[in-house]
Design a protein around this motif. Structure first.
Motif, mmCIF file in Angstrom:
data_model
loop_
_atom_site.group_PDB
_atom_site.id
_atom_site.type_symbol
_atom_site.label_atom_id
_atom_site.label_comp_id
_atom_site.label_asym_id
_atom_site.label_seq_id
_atom_site.Cartn_x
_atom_site.Cartn_y
_atom_site.Cartn_z
ATOM 1 N N UNK A 76 25.046 59.570 78.661
ATOM 2 C CA UNK A 76 23.768 59.023 78.090
ATOM 3 C C UNK A 76 23.706 57.531 78.281
ATOM 4 N N UNK A 77 24.672 56.912 77.940
ATOM 5 C CA UNK A 77 24.731 55.678 78.194
ATOM 6 C C UNK A 77 24.698 55.057 79.617
ATOM 7 N N UNK A 78 25.268 55.740 80.505
ATOM 8 C CA UNK A 78 25.102 55.387 81.826
ATOM 9 C C UNK A 78 23.565 55.252 82.290
ATOM 10 N N UNK A 79 22.998 56.640 81.976
ATOM 11 C CA UNK A 79 21.569 56.803 82.346
ATOM 12 C C UNK A 79 20.588 55.547 81.684
ATOM 13 N N UNK A 80 20.897 55.350 80.371
ATOM 14 C CA UNK A 80 20.208 54.326 79.621
ATOM 15 C C UNK A 80 20.346 53.112 80.323
ATOM 16 N N UNK A 81 21.709 52.627 80.584
ATOM 17 C CA UNK A 81 21.968 51.313 81.200
ATOM 18 C C UNK A 81 21.208 51.232 82.355
ATOM 19 N N UNK A 138 14.629 47.741 84.275
ATOM 20 C CA UNK A 138 13.514 47.188 83.626
ATOM 21 C C UNK A 138 13.627 45.818 83.263
ATOM 22 N N UNK A 139 14.813 45.169 83.040
ATOM 23 C CA UNK A 139 15.077 43.921 82.376
ATOM 24 C C UNK A 139 15.676 42.930 83.536
ATOM 25 N N UNK A 140 15.944 43.295 84.880
ATOM 26 C CA UNK A 140 16.471 42.434 85.920
ATOM 27 C C UNK A 140 16.046 41.313 85.933
ATOM 28 N N UNK A 168 23.931 41.068 83.242
ATOM 29 C CA UNK A 168 25.247 42.055 82.878
ATOM 30 C C UNK A 168 25.860 42.143 81.573
ATOM 31 N N UNK A 169 25.480 40.892 80.867
ATOM 32 C CA UNK A 169 25.927 40.835 79.459
ATOM 33 C C UNK A 169 24.873 41.539 78.615
ATOM 34 N N UNK A 170 23.569 41.700 78.761
ATOM 35 C CA UNK A 170 22.380 42.093 78.151
ATOM 36 C C UNK A 170 22.752 43.815 78.253
ATOM 37 N N UNK A 171 23.063 44.137 79.534
ATOM 38 C CA UNK A 171 23.514 45.758 79.855
ATOM 39 C C UNK A 171 24.546 46.206 79.084
ATOM 40 N N UNK A 172 25.758 45.252 79.212
ATOM 41 C CA UNK A 172 26.709 45.593 78.144
ATOM 42 C C UNK A 172 26.305 45.750 76.734
ATOM 43 N N UNK A 173 25.546 44.820 76.269
ATOM 44 C CA UNK A 173 25.237 44.735 74.873
ATOM 45 C C UNK A 173 24.411 46.008 74.511
ATOM 46 N N UNK A 174 23.800 46.368 75.553
ATOM 47 C CA UNK A 174 22.843 47.597 75.427
ATOM 48 C C UNK A 174 23.672 48.896 75.095
ATOM 49 N N UNK A 175 24.813 48.680 76.152
ATOM 50 C CA UNK A 175 25.953 49.886 75.929
ATOM 51 C C UNK A 175 26.419 49.935 74.481
ATOM 52 N N UNK A 176 26.713 48.944 73.909
ATOM 53 C CA UNK A 176 27.363 48.963 72.638
ATOM 54 C C UNK A 176 26.360 49.336 71.562
ATOM 55 N N UNK A 177 25.044 48.919 71.849
ATOM 56 C CA UNK A 177 24.055 49.205 70.923
ATOM 57 C C UNK A 177 23.812 50.720 70.718
ATOM 58 N N UNK A 178 23.809 51.410 71.973
ATOM 59 C CA UNK A 178 23.708 52.876 72.290
ATOM 60 C C UNK A 178 24.940 53.556 71.490
ATOM 61 N N UNK A 179 26.137 53.069 71.714
ATOM 62 C CA UNK A 179 27.529 53.662 71.144
ATOM 63 C C UNK A 179 27.268 53.491 69.577
#
Length: 199
Positions: free
Chosen positions: A68-73, A79-81, A89-100
């Motif tokens: 799920x996290x991989x698909x969302x990332x 969408x935010x590139x 890269x930072x925003x995407x990793x932060x997004x992962x942490x949010x999802x988790x």
């Protein structure tokens, strides 16, 4: 979708919800298949139709979250590139942490009961696999200064402590403040080129 497929999905969902609830109070070693079936209101025969044991159930649950996290990332990144790779890269990793943290909050809270167990090893294996994939996909932009697994374990130690201390206990910081500082911390770490070299 066939009726039996929907029934299987529902059964697995109940079993995963059940084991997550049990792990809030007990270590995985203390939990039996009977316990899981009782709280999920599923019989043992049905459980063994889908899983060999509780560890296979856990393994699937972990990979469900990772997928799920991989698909969302992937969606989030596209969408935010921007033209700032480090920021993206930072925003995407932060997004992962949010999802988790916040969309699987009960599951993550259950980790606090799983110290020094097989479960923690399983979690680490999934996280290492996902982060290795991320590093490999970024190898044209980031040059690692240390072995990838060493970097991942280093980051996992610090980030997991932050997550449990702030995100899950909601201590001192709001959710918005937490991710603001998390972004700044991770971005500063990348920018410093202590662990990575931007190429």
């Amino acid at each position: 979708m066939r009726k039996e497929d929907m029934r299987t999905i529902r059964t697995k969902k109940l079993l995963k919800k059940g084991i997550t609830k049990l792990m809030l109070e007990h270590s995985i070693e203390e939990i039996s298949v009977t316990d899981i079936c009782k709280i999920a209101e599923i019989n043992r025969v049905t459980f063994y139709t889908h899983y060999q044991d509780k560890y296979e159930l856990l393994h699937e649950l972990l990979h469900d979250i990772a997928d799920l996290i991989e698909r969302e990332n992937q969606i989030y990144y596209l969408q935010n590139k921007t033209n700032d790779f480090l920021k993206d890269y930072t925003n995407t990793m932060s997004h992962s942490i949010y999802k988790i943290c916040f969309e699987n909050k009960q599951f993550i809270k259950s980790l606090s009961k799983q110290e020094n167990t097989v479960f923690i090893t399983m979690v680490e294996e999934v996280i290492i696999k996902e982060w290795l994939k991320t590093f490999n996909e970024s190898n044209e932009k980031l040059k690692l200064k240390f072995p990838a697994k060493m970097i991942i374990k280093f980051l996992m130690g610090g980030f997991s402590k932050i997550i449990f201390e702030y995100a899950l206990t909601e201590k001192d910081l709001t959710e918005k403040e937490f991710f603001k500082y998390f972004d700044q911390l991770f971005y500063s770490l990348l920018k410093s080129e202590i662990l990575f070299e931007v190429v």
